[in-house]
Design a protein around this motif. Structure first.
Motif, PDB file in Angstrom:
ATOM      1  N   MET A  40       0.822  -1.211   0.000  1.00 54.91           N
ATOM      2  CA  MET A  40       0.000   0.000   0.000  1.00 54.91           C
ATOM      3  C   MET A  40       0.858   1.264   0.000  1.00 54.91           C
ATOM      4  O   MET A  40       0.372   2.345   0.333  1.00 54.91           O
ATOM      5  N   ASP A  41       2.127   1.126  -0.374  1.00 55.87           N
ATOM      6  CA  ASP A  41       3.008   2.293  -0.414  1.00 55.87           C
ATOM      7  C   ASP A  41       2.607   3.139  -1.618  1.00 55.87           C
ATOM      8  O   ASP A  41       2.877   2.774  -2.764  1.00 55.87           O
ATOM      9  N   ILE A  42       1.967   4.252  -1.346  1.00 56.73           N
ATOM     10  CA  ILE A  42       1.312   5.040  -2.376  1.00 56.73           C
ATOM     11  C   ILE A  42       2.280   5.507  -3.451  1.00 56.73           C
ATOM     12  O   ILE A  42       3.160   6.326  -3.215  1.00 56.73           O
ATOM     13  N   GLY A  43       2.109   4.952  -4.647  1.00 54.64           N
ATOM     14  CA  GLY A  43       2.895   5.374  -5.790  1.00 54.64           C
ATOM     15  C   GLY A  43       4.348   4.960  -5.779  1.00 54.64           C
ATOM     16  O   GLY A  43       5.077   5.200  -6.740  1.00 54.64           O
ATOM     17  N   MET A  44       4.803   4.332  -4.695  1.00 48.60           N
ATOM     18  CA  MET A  44       6.215   3.987  -4.585  1.00 48.60           C
ATOM     19  C   MET A  44       6.397   2.583  -4.023  1.00 48.60           C
ATOM     20  O   MET A  44       7.343   2.312  -3.290  1.00 48.60           O
ATOM     21  N   GLY A  45       5.482   1.691  -4.340  1.00 47.85           N
ATOM     22  CA  GLY A  45       5.566   0.322  -3.857  1.00 47.85           C
ATOM     23  C   GLY A  45       6.835  -0.375  -4.338  1.00 47.85           C
ATOM     24  O   GLY A  45       7.241  -0.215  -5.486  1.00 47.85           O
ATOM     25  N   ASN A  46       7.474  -1.132  -3.457  1.00 44.47           N
ATOM     26  CA  ASN A  46       8.721  -1.799  -3.845  1.00 44.47           C
ATOM     27  C   ASN A  46       8.811  -3.238  -3.365  1.00 44.47           C
ATOM     28  O   ASN A  46       9.886  -3.836  -3.393  1.00 44.47           O
ATOM     29  N   ILE A  47       7.699  -3.807  -2.906  1.00 43.85           N
ATOM     30  CA  ILE A  47       7.728  -5.192  -2.438  1.00 43.85           C
ATOM     31  C   ILE A  47       8.180  -6.130  -3.548  1.00 43.85           C
ATOM     32  O   ILE A  47       8.995  -7.039  -3.322  1.00 43.85           O
ATOM     33  N   ASP A  48       7.667  -5.933  -4.770  1.00 39.20           N
ATOM     34  CA  ASP A  48       8.045  -6.811  -5.870  1.00 39.20           C
ATOM     35  C   ASP A  48       9.529  -6.661  -6.211  1.00 39.20           C
ATOM     36  O   ASP A  48      10.206  -7.648  -6.542  1.00 39.20           O
ATOM     37  N   ILE A  49      10.061  -5.446  -6.092  1.00 38.02           N
ATOM     38  CA  ILE A  49      11.485  -5.224  -6.361  1.00 38.02           C
ATOM     39  C   ILE A  49      12.347  -5.956  -5.335  1.00 38.02           C
ATOM     40  O   ILE A  49      13.362  -6.572  -5.680  1.00 38.02           O
ATOM     41  N   LEU A  50      11.941  -5.907  -4.067  1.00 32.69           N
ATOM     42  CA  LEU A  50      12.701  -6.588  -3.019  1.00 32.69           C
ATOM     43  C   LEU A  50      12.708  -8.097  -3.220  1.00 32.69           C
ATOM     44  O   LEU A  50      13.628  -8.782  -2.761  1.00 32.69           O
ATOM     45  N   MET A  51      11.698  -8.622  -3.914  1.00 31.09           N
ATOM     46  CA  MET A  51      11.634 -10.062  -4.187  1.00 31.09           C
ATOM     47  C   MET A  51      12.226 -10.416  -5.545  1.00 31.09           C
ATOM     48  O   MET A  51      12.341 -11.594  -5.882  1.00 31.09           O
ATOM     49  N   GLY A  52      12.550  -9.413  -6.351  1.00 30.19           N
ATOM     50  CA  GLY A  52      13.110  -9.674  -7.665  1.00 30.19           C
ATOM     51  C   GLY A  52      12.103 -10.252  -8.640  1.00 30.19           C
ATOM     52  O   GLY A  52      12.455 -11.046  -9.519  1.00 30.19           O
ATOM     53  N   TYR A  79       1.009 -11.994  -2.747  1.00 33.34           N
ATOM     54  CA  TYR A  79       1.115 -10.553  -2.544  1.00 33.34           C
ATOM     55  C   TYR A  79       0.329  -9.803  -3.618  1.00 33.34           C
ATOM     56  O   TYR A  79       0.025 -10.348  -4.688  1.00 33.34           O
ATOM     57  N   ILE A  80      -0.011  -8.565  -3.298  1.00 33.27           N
ATOM     58  CA  ILE A  80      -0.666  -7.656  -4.231  1.00 33.27           C
ATOM     59  C   ILE A  80       0.217  -6.431  -4.371  1.00 33.27           C
ATOM     60  O   ILE A  80       0.571  -5.789  -3.382  1.00 33.27           O
ATOM     61  N   SER A  81       0.550  -6.111  -5.592  1.00 28.86           N
ATOM     62  CA  SER A  81       1.420  -4.973  -5.856  1.00 28.86           C
ATOM     63  C   SER A  81       0.636  -3.666  -5.819  1.00 28.86           C
ATOM     64  O   SER A  81      -0.529  -3.611  -6.206  1.00 28.86           O
ATOM     65  N   GLY A  82       1.273  -2.608  -5.330  1.00 29.37           N
ATOM     66  CA  GLY A  82       0.655  -1.293  -5.313  1.00 29.37           C
ATOM     67  C   GLY A  82       0.718  -0.655  -6.694  1.00 29.37           C
ATOM     68  O   GLY A  82       1.274  -1.205  -7.639  1.00 29.37           O
ATOM     69  N   GLY A  83       0.143   0.531  -6.801  1.00 31.87           N
ATOM     70  CA  GLY A  83       0.148   1.238  -8.076  1.00 31.87           C
ATOM     71  C   GLY A  83       0.053   2.730  -7.864  1.00 31.87           C
ATOM     72  O   GLY A  83      -0.276   3.207  -6.782  1.00 31.87           O
ATOM     73  N   SER A  84       0.354   3.487  -8.916  1.00 33.92           N
ATOM     74  CA  SER A  84       0.402   4.943  -8.803  1.00 33.92           C
ATOM     75  C   SER A  84      -0.952   5.571  -8.535  1.00 33.92           C
ATOM     76  O   SER A  84      -1.048   6.685  -8.039  1.00 33.92           O
ATOM     77  N   GLY A  85      -2.041   4.851  -8.835  1.00 31.59           N
ATOM     78  CA  GLY A  85      -3.367   5.404  -8.609  1.00 31.59           C
ATOM     79  C   GLY A  85      -3.940   5.068  -7.258  1.00 31.59           C
ATOM     80  O   GLY A  85      -5.081   5.409  -6.965  1.00 31.59           O
TER      81      GLY A  85
END
Length: 288
Positions: free
Chosen positions: A59-71, A101-107
Motif C-alpha cells: 500500500m506504499d502510495i505510488g512507490m511500492g517496492n515489495i516486488d522489487i525486493l523479491m526480484g 502478494y498484491i502490488s501497489g500502483g500509482s493510482g
C-alpha cells in the motif's frame, strides 16, 4: 451524488453480517528510510514458514517496492482491479517462497476519493479474499495521509517501525498520536530496526513506550529489535528477502524470534470494544 451515496449505504448494510477471522496488520513508520517494507516482507515470509497463510498487500502510495525486493515483475496491481475490473484473485501474485502478494500502483492514493462504485468494488473484492488468509499485512507508505488513515483506524493491529535516531522516534510517536486521536483501541507493536546493539534497541523501545504511556495513557507491545546487519543491503542488491538470502544471519534470526514472540503473545483486548472484522470497520467508516 446523493443517489450514489444512498446506494452504497444500502449495499454496505446488506454485507454487514459477513465476518472473517483474518488478522489485519498495518506496518507503518513516521518517516521513510527506516526499513519498513523489508520488515513487512520478511515478517510475512517468517509467518509463512511457521505454517501461517499470509497475504502481503503493498500500500506504499505510488512507490511500492515489495516486488522489487523479491526480484519479481508484477503483471497487475490493485489499480487494475479498480480501473480494469480485474477480479482480485487475478491481481494476487506469487512471490518469494510462494508468498501471496498484491502490488501497489500509482493510482492507489485515490481509493477513498474516487467514485462510490470503485470504493464499493474495492470492499467487495477485498472481502472475497480475506477469509482465505490468517494474516493480511498492509505495507503502508511512510508518513500519514487522509487516505491511509482510513485504513489504519480499521486495522486489528499496527506495527510501528523506528530506528534509534531521535528524529525517527519523534516521527513514530507523532504517527501513533495521530492514529490514537481517531481510534485509541488498536494495539501498537513497536519494532526497532537497525539497532547497533541490543542495549541500544532496548533503550529505544523503552523510551518510545514511556512517551506513549505518559502522553497518550496507552500501553504498547515491545515486539522486537532488529540489528543493523549488512546482510540486508546485500539481500536487497540480490533482490532476495534476507530471510531467504541468508537464513542464519543475525537479521534473519532476529526476524524469526520476533515472529515467534508475536505468535506467542498476540493480545486479546477483552476489556475493549468488540473486535469487528477489518472489512466491517472500513464499511462503518465510509458510511459515516
Amino acid at each position: 451524488m446523493k443517489d450514489q451515496a444512498e446506494s452504497l449505504r444500502i449495499k454496505l448494510q446488506q454485507k454487514r453480517s459477513s465476518t472473517n477471522h483474518t488478522t489485519s496488520i498495518a506496518v507503518i513508520s513516521g518517516k521513510g528510510g527506516v526499513g519498513k517494507s523489508n520488515l513487512s516482507l520478511n515478517f510475512a515470509l517468517s509467518l509463512k514458514q511457521q505454517g501461517k497463510s499470509v497475504l502481503l498487500f503493498d500500500m506504499d502510495i505510488g512507490m511500492g517496492n515489495i516486488d522489487i525486493l523479491m526480484g519479481v515483475t508484477s503483471q497487475h496491481t490493485v489499480v487494475d482491479m479498480l480501473d480494469n475490473q480485474l477480479p482480485i484473485n487475478e491481481i494476487i501474485q506469487e512471490g518469494s517462497n510462494g508468498l501471496a502478494y498484491i502490488s501497489g500502483g500509482s493510482g492507489l492514493s485515490s481509493i477513498f476519493t474516487m467514485e462510490f462504485e470503485k470504493i464499493d468494488r474495492f470492499f467487495e473484492q477485498l472481502q472475497l479474499v480475506l477469509p482465505q488468509y490468517e494474516y493480511v499485512i498492509f505495507d503502508m507508505g511512510a508518513g500519514m495521509t487522509n487516505e491511509s488513515l482510513q485504513f489504519l483506524i480499521a486495522m486489528d493491529e499496527i506495527f510501528i517501525v523506528t530506528t534509534p535516531e531521535p528524529t525517527s522516534i519523534t516521527d513514530a510517536y507523532a504517527a501513533m498520536k495521530y492514529i490514537y486521536s481517531f481510534n485509541n483501541t488498536i494495539p501498537y507493536y513497536l519494532v526497532v530496526n537497525r539497532a547497533q546493539s541490543e542495549n541500544e534497541g532496548k533503550q529505544t523501545l523503552q523510551r518510545l513506550s514511556n512517551v506513549v504511556s505518559r502522553f497518550l495513557n496507552k500501553e504498547t507491545i515491545q515486539l522486537g529489535i532488529l540489528p543493523d546487519d549488512k546482510t540486508v543491503s546485500k539481500a536487497v542488491s540480490h533482490q532476495t528477502p534476507y530471510i531467504l538470502y541468508s537464513p542464519k544471519s543475525m537479521i534473519s534470526r532476529a526476524i524469526e524470534s520476533l515472529t515467534s514472540r508475536y505468535l506467542e503473545n498476540t493480545p486479546y483486548n477483552e476489556g475493549l470494544e468488540m473486535r469487528y472484522s477489518f472489512i466491517t470497520k472500513l464499511k462503518r467508516l465510509i458510511e459515516r
